[in-house]
Each structure stands twice: as structure tokens, then as C-alpha cells.
Design an enzyme around this catalytic site. Structure first.
Site, PDB file in Angstrom:
ATOM      1  N   ASP A  13       2.772 -11.467   9.197  1.00  0.00           N
ATOM      2  CA  ASP A  13       4.230 -11.459   9.340  1.00  0.00           C
ATOM      3  C   ASP A  13       4.684 -10.683  10.574  1.00  0.00           C
ATOM      4  O   ASP A  13       5.443 -11.201  11.407  1.00  0.00           O
ATOM      5  CB  ASP A  13       4.878 -10.855   8.094  1.00  0.00           C
TER       6      ASP A  13
ATOM      7  N   ARG B 155       7.286   3.864   1.517  1.00  0.00           N
ATOM      8  CA  ARG B 155       8.385   3.409   2.368  1.00  0.00           C
ATOM      9  C   ARG B 155       9.265   4.534   2.911  1.00  0.00           C
ATOM     10  O   ARG B 155       9.640   4.513   4.091  1.00  0.00           O
ATOM     11  CB  ARG B 155       9.234   2.369   1.635  1.00  0.00           C
TER      12      ARG B 155
ATOM     13  N   ASP C 111      10.860  -4.787  -0.382  1.00  0.00           N
ATOM     14  CA  ASP C 111      10.702  -3.900   0.772  1.00  0.00           C
ATOM     15  C   ASP C 111      11.843  -3.986   1.773  1.00  0.00           C
ATOM     16  O   ASP C 111      12.144  -3.016   2.459  1.00  0.00           O
ATOM     17  CB  ASP C 111       9.369  -4.175   1.472  1.00  0.00           C
TER      18      ASP C 111
ATOM     19  N   SER D  99      -0.740 -11.932   0.832  1.00  0.00           N
ATOM     20  CA  SER D  99      -0.278 -10.810   1.650  1.00  0.00           C
ATOM     21  C   SER D  99      -0.732  -9.509   1.011  1.00  0.00           C
ATOM     22  O   SER D  99      -0.743  -9.376  -0.210  1.00  0.00           O
ATOM     23  CB  SER D  99       1.251 -10.844   1.743  1.00  0.00           C
TER      24      SER D  99
END
Length: 434
Positions: free
Chosen positions: A21, A100, A129, A188
Site C-alpha cells: 500500500d 499508532r 487505522d 496484509s
């Protein structure tokens, strides 16, 4: 590459993972006319950082920044989550969510230092996310401008062009961008010191068993050693301060990052921490995800056990009902840089003040077995609890306690009896009408 009709301008700092990505987004941002810097956070993932830098620069990034955030990740995010026994929907230990805030904070610091006009990420429009990153960006720098390619307002070109992972794979091939994903293995992954996650591709069918070669971190239970491994974990104020390895001449590990690395290695070796779940994303969509969380699974089991010996009953009840649930939700939903997170985490140290002691564990074929625990400050009194001696506790003392507790129960029973005399409805085993 095609030439867009309207060139964009400005400097963008892209959260870069080196995967499919973000590699394609890096090329696309340059195609759009932006000057792109690539940012990578070292949060403990197994990564060839030199190769990632080489790849980002080859795709067209003007600069590459690598920030080592492992210690901050462990001490400021992982450890409070362990102290609070955080868990989402009773099974997911929040590995992606925890990383994150650390990544976003490191990224905003670089963006400010380098004079970037924008920050960008590779999150899709359906996942969690995108929320976590962008809320963190705004919580750290309210005036920051974010480029979210799949959700550019008034510009659906990217979404229509890259509606699925196959389109990204095709774009990578056309632009000579090397990626690990293939048409055969398009899932992923997101990896950090805490865990690794797998989603998308064939995993989107919740009834498809993950292929054995998908799992990267942990040994399968079938292949795990047949000899158990014993360790001791010592806690102070709810934090692991020492791990003792009995099989390695009682070697002691005390550094926070080294403790987590060692527990990860042990968990991987013994097949600990694999889960395969369907969870509820924040945006309301259900998602199938597979996770490997070896070290944290060991640490959580040990921490919950030592709390049984050292934590007051009412404090534990309040923490479990409120702090654990709300902090888990805050982490999952990306609300870390918020007043409610500050409020919740301020309660954690007070709840953990007495959580001091040692837990003895046995690791064996996917299991974390508690073999004993001890604490010089424990609230447990062996003599008081004994069935073989009084220990200062008089059995007759409970008579009045039971009488008081029974008042409302007797009244409820009497009401049920009166109602039963007025009707003949059948009742289930619990006494409710059916």
C-alpha cells in the site's frame, strides 16, 4: 507514469511501511506532483531498514527518516495496557492499536522539524487505522493537513483506480515497485514488538483456515517443544521488572525492552499467542483478523495472576469494570490523545501500587501455566484462609453477615411464592416463567 492534469504542490511526510500500500501511495503522491518524504518508525518489527530506505528512495522519496521508538512503545503504551489488562472483545490484545500513538507522535515531530505541509498514510477507507492515525495527528497538531488517498474529498480518482489489492499489485508491477505480497498471498500484515496481524486476501472468508505458511512469528503447537520451559516474572507496581530464565542458569533480565524481546522469543518458541477472530471495527464493519502476540500473552497471564494475590477486591472490580474496558476501547478507537484517555490512565498507578510480587510460569505447547506466586506485600493471609486453623477468623462471625444478606433475598422469594399461588405458569430451572 501518466501526467496528471492538475499538479499538486507541497511537501508530504508519508507513514511508510515498505509494503504494497505505502509503496504504491509513495509513487502515486509523486505522480500527483508532491514532494514526498518517507517516515518509518522502528517499533520492533523485523524489518530490513536499509532495504526499506533504499526502496523508498528508489521509488522517488526525497528523504527517508527512521525513528527508533521501541523503548517509548514499551514503557508508554505497552506497559500501561498490561497494567490495565487491556483486551478488546475479550480476545484481541490491541497490538496494532497500541503502536499508532507512538508512530503518530514520532511522525508529527519529524513533520514539524522538516517543514512538511502534509502528512499521509496508507490506510484504507474501511479500516480502523485511518481513524487512529488521523485522530492522533489532530490531537498532536490541530492544524495539520492530512492526505488520505482513499478518501480525498471531491477526488475519488485514487479509490476508483485502486479499488482492490489486485489493482495495487498491478500498479506495483507496472512501476517496478518490488513488494512481498503476491496474487497467491495477498494478505496484509502489520508488525511491531507487540504482535503481527494478518488480514485481507483469502482471509476475508472467515471460514478459510489460515495457511500454515502464513504464520510468521510463532511455532505451531504441533511443532513446539515437548519439554516445558519455566520462568519467573517479578512485578513492581504492576510492571515487570525482572524475568528469570531457569533453563539458562537463572539468567536475569531487567531492561524493559529486553524483557519484552525475551518473552517474545519464548512465546514464539512454544507456540503461544496465536488467535483467529472476527472483530467489530470502530466504523461498524466486521473484520476477520489473525494475530500472533507471544510475549504479551505471557505477560498478561502473569500480571492477572499476581493481582489475585495483591490487589484489593473492590479496586480490582472497579478497574475491571471501568478502566480495563474503557482504556481498551480508547486504544482500539484511536482516542489516545484525548482528555478521557488522560483521565483513565491517571487511575492506573493507584490501582497498581500494591501489585508487587513474583509469578512462576511454565510455557508448554501454546499454554501459559501458572505454577505459583508469592509476594511480601500480598493481601492473602494463609492462616486466615486455612481450613485447618482459625487464624483469627471466627466462623460464627458470618452468621450476622448471612442474616443481613438474606433479608432482600427472603423478600424476593416471598413475592415469588405469592405470584406462584395466583398462577400455574411453568418455570425454568432458574425460577423464571417460560
Amino acid at each position: 507514469m501518466s501526467t496528471p492534469s492538475t499538479k499538486k504542490t507541497g511537501r508530504v511526510l508519508l507513514a511508510y511501511s515498505g509494503g504494497l500500500d505505502t509503496s504504491c501511495i509513495l509513487a502515486w503522491l509523486i505522480e500527483e506532483g508532491y514532494e514526498v518524504y518517507a517516515f518509518m518508525a522502528d517499533v520492533g518489527q523485523e524489518e530490513d531498514y536499509a532495504a526499506a530506505e533504499k526502496k523508498a528512495l528508489a521509488v522517488g522519496a526525497k528523504k527517508f527518516f527512521l525513528e527508533d521508538l521501541k523503548r517509548e512503545f514499551v514503557t508508554e503504551l505497552i506497559y500501561p495496557a498490561i497494567q490495565a489488562n487491556c483486551i478488546y472483545e475479550n480476545v484481541y490484545l490491541l497490538g496494532t492499536s497500541l503502536a499508532r500513538p507512538v508512530i503518530a507522535r514520532g511522525m508529527i515531530a519529524v513533520a514539524e522539524r522538516e517543514g512538511c505541509d502534509y502528512v499521509s498514510h496508507g490506510c484504507t477507507g474501511k479500516g480502523n487505522d485511518q481513524v487512529r492515525f488521523e485522530l492522533a495527528f489532530y490531537g498532536l497538531k490541530p492544524d495539520i493537513k492530512v492526505i488520505a488517498p482513499w478518501r480525498q474529498p471531491g477526488h475519488p480518482e485514487f479509490y476508483h483506480r485502486f479499488a482492490g489489492r489486485q489493482a495495487l499489485l498491478d500498479y506495483a508491477t507496472q512501476n517496478n515497485i518490488p513488494v512481498q505480497q503476491t496474487a497467491a498471498k495477498p494478505w496484509s500484515t502489520d508488525e511491531n514488538l507487540f504482535h503481527i496481524s494478518y488480514e485481507a486476501g483469502i482471509l476475508e472468508d472467515p471460514d478459510v483456515t489460515p495457511p500454515t505458511d502464513m504464520w510468521k512469528l510463532t511455532t505451531s503447537i504441533e511443532s513446539a517443544p515437548t519439554t516445558p520451559e519455566k520462568i519467573h516474572i517479578e512485578f513492581k507496581a504492576g510492571l515487570p521488572v525482572k524475568v528469570t530464565l531457569l533453563a539458562e542458569q537463572n539468567q536475569e533480565i531487567t531492561d524493559a525492552v529486553e524483557i519484552f524481546n525475551k518473552l517474545n522469543a519464548l512465546g514464539r518458541k512454544h507456540g503461544i499467542g496465536r488467535i483467529d477472530i472476527v472483530e467489530n471495527r470502530f466504523i461498524g464493519v466486521k473484520s476477520r483478523g489473525c494475530y500472533e502476540t507471544p510475549g504479551a500473552t505471557i505477560l498478561r497471564a502473569a500480571h492477572m495472576d499476581i493481582e489475585g494475590l495483591t490487589l484489593d477486591r473492590n479496586v480490582r472490580s472497579l478497574r475491571d469494570q471501568f478502566v480495563t474496558v474503557e482504556f481498551s476501547r480508547i486504544l482500539y478507537n484511536g482516542h489516545f490523545f484525548t482528555p478521557e484517555r488522560e483521565f483513565i490512565t491517571s487511575a492506573i498507578p493507584a490501582s497498581q501500587r500494591t501489585v508487587n510480587g513474583l509469578v512462576r510460569l511454565k510455557l508448554y505447547k501454546g499454554n501459559v501455566v501458572v505454577e505459583g506466586r508469592s509476594s511480601a506485600e500480598g493481601l492473602y493471609d494463609e492462616h486466615e484462609s486455612s481450613m485447618d486453623e482459625m487464624g483469627g477468623f471466627e466462623p460464627t462471625d458470618t452468621t450476622g453477615f448471612i442474616q443481613i444478606e438474606s433479608i432482600r433475598i427472603k423478600k424476593w422469594a416471598q413475592a415469588n411464592i405469592r405470584q406462584g399461588q395466583a398462577g400455574t405458569e411453568p418455570k425454568d430451572v432458574y425460577g423464571s416463567r417460560v
